[in-house]
Design a protein around this motif. Structure first.
Motif, PDB file in Angstrom:
ATOM      1  N   LEU A   1     -52.920   7.356  -4.239  1.00  0.00           N
ATOM      2  CA  LEU A   1     -52.209   6.844  -5.408  1.00  0.00           C
ATOM      3  C   LEU A   1     -50.765   6.473  -5.079  1.00  0.00           C
ATOM      4  CD1 LEU A   1     -53.437   9.350  -8.118  1.00  0.00           C
ATOM      5  CD2 LEU A   1     -53.878   6.876  -8.085  1.00  0.00           C
ATOM      6  N   ARG A   2     -50.168   7.169  -4.138  1.00  0.00           N
ATOM      7  CA  ARG A   2     -48.743   7.019  -3.847  1.00  0.00           C
ATOM      8  C   ARG A   2     -48.427   6.187  -2.601  1.00  0.00           C
ATOM      9  NH1 ARG A   2     -45.483  11.005  -6.145  1.00  0.00           N
ATOM     10  NH2 ARG A   2     -46.605  12.354  -7.565  1.00  0.00           N
ATOM     11  N   ARG A   3     -49.388   6.039  -1.714  1.00  0.00           N
ATOM     12  CA  ARG A   3     -49.032   5.441  -0.432  1.00  0.00           C
ATOM     13  C   ARG A   3     -48.710   3.958  -0.563  1.00  0.00           C
ATOM     14  NH1 ARG A   3     -53.940   4.150   3.547  1.00  0.00           N
ATOM     15  NH2 ARG A   3     -55.640   4.118   2.038  1.00  0.00           N
ATOM     16  N   PRO A   4     -47.652   3.533   0.110  1.00  0.00           N
ATOM     17  CA  PRO A   4     -47.250   2.126   0.055  1.00  0.00           C
ATOM     18  C   PRO A   4     -48.248   1.256   0.816  1.00  0.00           C
ATOM     19  CG  PRO A   4     -45.851   3.335   1.589  1.00  0.00           C
ATOM     20  CD  PRO A   4     -46.768   4.336   0.944  1.00  0.00           C
ATOM     21  N   MET A   5     -48.741   0.227   0.158  1.00  0.00           N
ATOM     22  CA  MET A   5     -49.777  -0.611   0.750  1.00  0.00           C
ATOM     23  C   MET A   5     -49.281  -2.000   1.136  1.00  0.00           C
ATOM     24  SD  MET A   5     -52.337   1.395   0.934  1.00  0.00           S
ATOM     25  CE  MET A   5     -53.607   0.237   1.413  1.00  0.00           C
TER      26      MET A   5
ATOM     27  N   THR B   1     -43.306  -4.172   0.860  1.00  0.00           N
ATOM     28  CA  THR B   1     -42.306  -3.846  -0.165  1.00  0.00           C
ATOM     29  C   THR B   1     -42.601  -2.530  -0.876  1.00  0.00           C
ATOM     30  OG1 THR B   1     -43.494  -5.177  -1.798  1.00  0.00           O
ATOM     31  CG2 THR B   1     -41.686  -6.262  -0.593  1.00  0.00           C
ATOM     32  N   GLY B   2     -43.643  -1.819  -0.443  1.00  0.00           N
ATOM     33  CA  GLY B   2     -43.915  -0.490  -0.974  1.00  0.00           C
ATOM     34  C   GLY B   2     -44.847  -0.432  -2.163  1.00  0.00           C
ATOM     35  N   THR B   3     -45.500  -1.518  -2.520  1.00  0.00           N
ATOM     36  CA  THR B   3     -46.397  -1.503  -3.678  1.00  0.00           C
ATOM     37  C   THR B   3     -47.433  -0.403  -3.525  1.00  0.00           C
ATOM     38  OG1 THR B   3     -46.094  -3.871  -3.988  1.00  0.00           O
ATOM     39  CG2 THR B   3     -48.002  -2.869  -5.068  1.00  0.00           C
ATOM     40  N   ASN B   4     -47.557   0.404  -4.587  1.00  0.00           N
ATOM     41  CA  ASN B   4     -48.502   1.522  -4.599  1.00  0.00           C
ATOM     42  C   ASN B   4     -49.074   1.678  -6.001  1.00  0.00           C
ATOM     43  OD1 ASN B   4     -46.929   3.981  -5.986  1.00  0.00           O
ATOM     44  ND2 ASN B   4     -45.481   2.757  -4.795  1.00  0.00           N
ATOM     45  N   VAL B   5     -50.243   2.258  -6.097  1.00  0.00           N
ATOM     46  CA  VAL B   5     -50.970   2.338  -7.363  1.00  0.00           C
ATOM     47  C   VAL B   5     -50.158   3.062  -8.438  1.00  0.00           C
ATOM     48  CG1 VAL B   5     -53.029   3.257  -8.513  1.00  0.00           C
ATOM     49  CG2 VAL B   5     -53.236   2.165  -6.269  1.00  0.00           C
ATOM     50  N   LEU B   6     -49.705   4.246  -8.144  1.00  0.00           N
ATOM     51  CA  LEU B   6     -49.013   5.049  -9.157  1.00  0.00           C
ATOM     52  C   LEU B   6     -47.699   4.389  -9.585  1.00  0.00           C
ATOM     53  CD1 LEU B   6     -49.791   7.628 -10.595  1.00  0.00           C
ATOM     54  CD2 LEU B   6     -48.437   8.906  -8.938  1.00  0.00           C
ATOM     55  N   GLY B   7     -47.022   3.767  -8.658  1.00  0.00           N
ATOM     56  CA  GLY B   7     -45.781   3.070  -8.996  1.00  0.00           C
ATOM     57  C   GLY B   7     -46.009   1.911  -9.945  1.00  0.00           C
ATOM     58  N   VAL B   8     -47.087   1.179  -9.748  1.00  0.00           N
ATOM     59  CA  VAL B   8     -47.390   0.060 -10.653  1.00  0.00           C
ATOM     60  C   VAL B   8     -47.671   0.592 -12.057  1.00  0.00           C
ATOM     61  CG1 VAL B   8     -49.000  -1.824 -11.147  1.00  0.00           C
ATOM     62  CG2 VAL B   8     -48.167  -1.479  -8.809  1.00  0.00           C
ATOM     63  N   VAL B   9     -48.401   1.697 -12.150  1.00  0.00           N
ATOM     64  CA  VAL B   9     -48.687   2.280 -13.470  1.00  0.00           C
ATOM     65  C   VAL B   9     -47.397   2.774 -14.117  1.00  0.00           C
ATOM     66  CG1 VAL B   9     -49.932   4.106 -14.699  1.00  0.00           C
ATOM     67  CG2 VAL B   9     -51.069   2.843 -12.861  1.00  0.00           C
ATOM     68  N   LYS B  10     -46.510   3.394 -13.352  1.00  0.00           N
ATOM     69  CA  LYS B  10     -45.222   3.845 -13.891  1.00  0.00           C
ATOM     70  C   LYS B  10     -44.413   2.645 -14.388  1.00  0.00           C
ATOM     71  CE  LYS B  10     -41.050   6.379 -12.506  1.00  0.00           C
ATOM     72  NZ  LYS B  10     -40.395   7.050 -11.357  1.00  0.00           N
ATOM     73  N   HIS B  11     -44.425   1.566 -13.634  1.00  0.00           N
ATOM     74  CA  HIS B  11     -43.729   0.346 -14.041  1.00  0.00           C
ATOM     75  C   HIS B  11     -44.311  -0.200 -15.350  1.00  0.00           C
ATOM     76  CE1 HIS B  11     -41.710  -3.518 -13.751  1.00  0.00           C
ATOM     77  NE2 HIS B  11     -42.890  -4.099 -13.910  1.00  0.00           N
ATOM     78  N   LEU B  12     -45.637  -0.238 -15.441  1.00  0.00           N
ATOM     79  CA  LEU B  12     -46.264  -0.720 -16.677  1.00  0.00           C
ATOM     80  C   LEU B  12     -45.878   0.146 -17.872  1.00  0.00           C
ATOM     81  CD1 LEU B  12     -49.805  -1.722 -15.367  1.00  0.00           C
ATOM     82  CD2 LEU B  12     -48.072  -3.256 -16.343  1.00  0.00           C
ATOM     83  N   ALA B  13     -45.821   1.464 -17.674  1.00  0.00           N
ATOM     84  CA  ALA B  13     -45.384   2.358 -18.749  1.00  0.00           C
ATOM     85  C   ALA B  13     -43.961   2.015 -19.178  1.00  0.00           C
ATOM     86  CB  ALA B  13     -45.461   3.816 -18.290  1.00  0.00           C
ATOM     87  N   THR B  14     -43.109   1.772 -18.207  1.00  0.00           N
ATOM     88  CA  THR B  14     -41.713   1.443 -18.492  1.00  0.00           C
ATOM     89  C   THR B  14     -41.619   0.153 -19.294  1.00  0.00           C
ATOM     90  OG1 THR B  14     -41.083   2.545 -16.427  1.00  0.00           O
ATOM     91  CG2 THR B  14     -39.461   1.067 -17.427  1.00  0.00           C
ATOM     92  N   MET B  15     -42.429  -0.838 -18.934  1.00  0.00           N
ATOM     93  CA  MET B  15     -42.421  -2.117 -19.648  1.00  0.00           C
ATOM     94  C   MET B  15     -42.923  -1.942 -21.088  1.00  0.00           C
ATOM     95  SD  MET B  15     -41.080  -4.219 -17.507  1.00  0.00           S
ATOM     96  CE  MET B  15     -40.121  -2.777 -17.074  1.00  0.00           C
ATOM     97  N   GLU B  16     -43.981  -1.163 -21.267  1.00  0.00           N
ATOM     98  CA  GLU B  16     -44.487  -0.903 -22.623  1.00  0.00           C
ATOM     99  C   GLU B  16     -43.398  -0.257 -23.476  1.00  0.00           C
ATOM    100  OE1 GLU B  16     -47.611  -1.383 -24.077  1.00  0.00           O
ATOM    101  OE2 GLU B  16     -48.850  -1.914 -22.356  1.00  0.00           O
ATOM    102  N   LEU B  17     -42.710   0.741 -22.902  1.00  0.00           N
ATOM    103  CA  LEU B  17     -41.661   1.446 -23.646  1.00  0.00           C
ATOM    104  C   LEU B  17     -40.505   0.511 -23.996  1.00  0.00           C
ATOM    105  CD1 LEU B  17     -41.582   4.797 -21.649  1.00  0.00           C
ATOM    106  CD2 LEU B  17     -42.436   4.456 -23.987  1.00  0.00           C
TER     107      LEU B  17
END
Length: 189
Positions: free
Chosen positions: A31-35, A38-54
């Motif tokens: 979930l966390r490893r950068p793929m 630029t470091g894109t990772n699964v959990l980070g994308v979900v955190k970003h989406l949460a931030t955008m919703e808020l």
């Protein structure tokens, strides 16, 4: 579906469901490893989406959620909305996203499509709920696409969800042959 707001909200929710499906079954490391470089990772994308919703369905319409987002403060670490800190568990990030989506749905339900808001980080500022819904369909779909690719790189899982992979075949040999053919074409070009 004839109600325009309901149709837009339907597509926002579909994108959210696709994003959440990409998390299922992955280890904390995966979930966390950068793929990407630029470091894109699964959990980070979900955190970003949460931030955008808020932000878009909360602050923009004067309906703050009360959920703190310290990763968005001026003195936060670089790109902090796109990765999870060691003390931010995957369960916490997923709960954050679900709470952000619930708050967003409350805002969408409460407002008309022509309700006005202001996006302080956009040059034009003024928006309607309609415009934000369209923006979030694009934002969520774009990031769900990132999650598609990252998840395929991690373990080969593809598609829109467990009951709809949206793939033309599940024949793995056919996919290998297809990829090999595309590689040959690329080298010949």
């Amino acid at each position: 579906m004839t109600d325009e707001k309901a149709a837009l909200q339907h597509y926002v929710r579909e994108g959210r469901e696709a994003a959440l499906w990409k998390v299922e079954g992955l280890s904390e490391y995966d979930l966390r490893r950068p793929m990407t470089p630029t470091g894109t990772n699964v959990l980070g994308v979900v955190k970003h989406l949460a931030t955008m919703e808020l932000g878009y369905f909360g602050d923009v319409f004067g309906r703050p959620s009360g959920i703190p987002t310290p990763w968005m403060e001026r003195d936060a670490e670089f790109n902090a909305d796109l990765w999870a800190a060691a003390d931010e568990s995957s369960a916490w990030v997923l709960d954050l996203y679900r709470r952000a989506c619930a708050h967003a749905d409350t805002t969408i339900d409460a407002l008309d499509l022509d309700s006005r808001g202001s996006v302080p980080w956009w040059p034009s500022g003024g928006v309607t709920l309609h415009r934000i819904l369209v923006h979030m369909i694009e934002e969520t779909g774009r990031h769900a696409g990132h999650l598609d690719i990252v998840r395929e790189l991690i373990d080969g899982a593809v598609g829109r969800g467990p009951r709809n992979d949206n793939m033309t075949t599940d024949d793995q040999q056919q996919w290998r042959d297809h990829r090999d053919r595309l590689e040959r074409i690329a080298r010949e070009a």
